[in-house]
Structure formats: structure tokens, C-alpha cells
Design an enzyme around this catalytic site. Structure first.
Site, short mmCIF file in Angstrom:
data_model
loop_
_atom_site.label_atom_id
_atom_site.label_comp_id
_atom_site.label_asym_id
_atom_site.label_seq_id
_atom_site.Cartn_x
_atom_site.Cartn_y
_atom_site.Cartn_z
CG ASN A 12 -1.73 1.24 1.38
OD1 ASN A 12 -1.85 2.01 0.43
ND2 ASN A 12 -2.31 1.44 2.55
CE LYS A 14 0.30 3.34 4.64
NZ LYS A 14 0.24 3.41 6.07
CG HIS A 99 -5.81 1.55 5.05
ND1 HIS A 99 -5.33 2.55 5.86
CD2 HIS A 99 -4.79 0.67 4.90
CE1 HIS A 99 -4.07 2.28 6.17
NE2 HIS A 99 -3.72 1.14 5.60
CD GLU A 101 -2.74 5.30 6.63
OE1 GLU A 101 -2.74 5.38 5.39
OE2 GLU A 101 -1.78 4.88 7.29
CD GLU A 171 -3.51 -2.93 7.20
OE1 GLU A 171 -2.35 -3.00 6.79
OE2 GLU A 171 -4.26 -2.02 6.88
N GLY A 177 2.41 2.13 10.59
CA GLY A 177 3.28 3.30 10.43
C GLY A 177 3.94 3.74 11.73
CB SER A 216 5.45 -1.80 11.76
OG SER A 216 4.96 -0.50 12.02
C1 PEP Z 1 -0.71 -0.05 5.88
O1 PEP Z 1 -0.78 1.09 5.50
O2 PEP Z 1 -1.62 -0.83 5.59
C2 PEP Z 1 0.44 -0.46 6.69
C3 PEP Z 1 0.41 -1.66 7.20
O3 PEP Z 1 1.45 0.46 6.86
P1 PEP Z 1 2.89 0.21 7.54
O4 PEP Z 1 3.45 -1.07 6.93
O5 PEP Z 1 3.70 1.39 7.21
O6 PEP Z 1 2.66 0.02 9.01
#
Ligand code: PEP
Length: 254
Positions: A12, A14, A99, A101, A171, A177, A216
Site C-alpha cells: 500500500n 498510500k 483501511h 487511514e 491491521e 506506520g 510495520s
Molecule cells: C498499511 O498502511 O496498511 C500499513 C500496514 O502500513 P505500515 O506497513 O507502514 O505500518
């Protein structure tokens, strides 16, 4: 989800990598990641970069791609938005929904997520439904109830055939992040709850559902996360932005 080859490695991006950066990324990534039929690799670039991704991946049909978000409507006066119906013309075949976000920054509710899943399916795309708890919800002992609410809410308007096409991503919001990765035990617990709720929601054979872990993930922890029970792949943000790092993560599927 028998037609998908697991593990699934999903990136992803973003709001990173416009069309020019997408081309540069792909030039380096394809040189480091030869075609592989033992895994599924899918990238979610920003919508404006979907055509650039299609061009860059023209000789690599093994590399799939998708849209990060779509509107709940098919067309109309929604400035700046993208409809699921517009996406297949780019060659993209996947779409994210739910998601954290989008939920946090744009106010997407479970009912919106349900409608977006429906639009993605109507357009023939494969949706990835993202679910997960905030740190406050986790500390309040609400992990299972949050996942239950998100799954049941999102699947409310999806028929049996559509449900079998979905991929899921667990998630934990506190791991996205932040550099704070869930332990393999945390991931296994979350995935088991997702699977239980899929069974309760009548979402097809939950034992065969493909559930990705996100939060992460990086080259240093991909091995242990993929080995956790019930983890069928990963959804990766930050560590997917660098082609070397992304190739190292995808290499864990070989
Ligand atoms: C995500 O945006 O779905 C995500 C898991 O981000 P990150 O790997 O940066 O934590």
C-alpha cells in the site's frame, strides 16, 4: 479463496510515488524480483499512478495492482473522487476498502465500507477488507468486538458469491506506520478472531479465507510474521516504498 496463490504480498503506497516515481520503482523492483508462481504480489499505488504501473508491469503479468479507495457511488458530482467502475480500464484488478487511514481521516463508517466493497465487486475487482483495533480499543479489551462489528458491518450488503472473492487484512491500528509490529502471537490471535467472525457471518469457508497481516512489516520481521498461524500474507505500507526492501519482503515467499 482457492484461486489465489498464497502467500500474498500486498504493497500500500498510500500518497507516495507519483507516475514518474512509479516507473523508477518498477524498473528497479522487476530487476530484483523475478517472476514467481508460488506467491501473489499486488501493489496499490495512488490512483494517478495506476496507468504508469500498468505500463511498467506490461511484461510482468505476475505483478498485480489495485486501487486504494473508491467512492460509494458509481458516478456523479463528487469532485476528486474515483468510481470503482473506472478502475478496470487501467488494468487494475484489486481494491482496498476499510483501511484505518480512510476510516480515521475521511470518516469511512462500516456502512460506507460495505458499499465500497459492493462497488468493487460490481466492477469485477477483488476487494481487500481491512479491519483492526486502535490501541484504546485493545487496552479496553475490545479487540474481538471491534473486529466483529467491522466484519459484520462490511459484509452486510455482500451476497454469498461476492464474499468468496474477498481477501481480508488484519491491521492493528497501533502497528500501522508506528514501527511497533504486532508479535506473531498477536497476529495469530487477530487472524483467529477474523476467521471466527467470518464463520459467524457466513462468509464461505472461513478456514480457506486469505487473511493478510498489516502493521510495520519489514524485511527483518517478515519471516516470523508469515510463519504465524493463520497468516496468509502481508499488507505493507512504509517498507513497500523502497524497491529493494519490497523485493526482500516478497522474496520471503520463495
Ligand atoms: C498499511 O498502511 O496498511 C500499513 C500496514 O502500513 P505500515 O506497513 O507502514 O505500518
Amino acid at each position: 479463496m482457492s484461486d489465489l496463490c498464497a502467500p500474498v504480498f500486498a504493497a500500500n503506497w498510500k500518497m507516495c510515488h507519483g507516475p514518474a516515481e512509479t516507473g523508477a520503482f518498477m524498473e528497479r523492483f522487476v530487476a530484483r524480483y523475478p517472476p514467481c508462481d508460488d506467491a501473489t504480489v499486488v501493489v496499490f499505488p495512488p490512483a494517478i499512478s495506476l496507468p504508469a504501473f500498468a505500463v511498467a508491469a506490461a511484461d510482468r503479468p505476475d505483478l498485480q495492482f489495485g486501487v486504494q479507495d473508491v467512492h460509494t457511488e458509481v458516478a456523479g458530482a463528487h469532485t476528486g473522487a474515483i468510481s470503482a467502475a473506472m478502475v478496470p480500464a487501467t488494468g487494475a484488478t484489486w481494491g482496498l476498502a476499510g483501511h484505518s487511514e480512510r476510516r480515521r481521516e475521511f470518516g469511512d463508517k462500516d456502512a460506507d465500507v460495505a458499499l465500497k466493497l459492493r462497488r468493487l465487486l460490481e466492477a469485477g475487482l477483488r476487494p481487500v477488507l481491512c479491519v483492526g483495533e486502535t490501541i484504546e480499543e485493545r487496552e479496553a479489551g475490545q479487540l474481538a468486538t471491534v473486529i466483529e462489528r467491522q466484519i459484520h458491518g462490511a459484509l452486510s450488503s455482500i451476497g454469498a458469491a461476492g464474499r468468496t472473492r474477498l481477501v481480508y487484512a488484519y491491521e492493528p491500528v497501533w502497528a500501522i506506520g508506528t514501527g511497533r509490529t504486532a508479535s506473531p502471537e498477536d497476529a495469530a490471535e487477530g487472524h483467529a478472531i477474523v476467521r471466527e467472525q467470518l464463520a459467524a457471518a457466513g462468509a464461505g469457508d472461513s478456514a480457506r479465507a486469505v487473511i493478510l497481516y498489516g502493521g510495520s512489516v519489514k524485511p527483518a520481521n517478515i519471516g516470523q510474521l508469515l510463519a504465524a498461524p493463520g497468516v496468509d500474507g502481508v499488507l505493507v505500507g512504509g517498507a513497500s516504498l523502497d524497491p529493494d526492501s519490497w523485493a526482500a519482503i516478497c522474496a520471503a515467499g520463495r
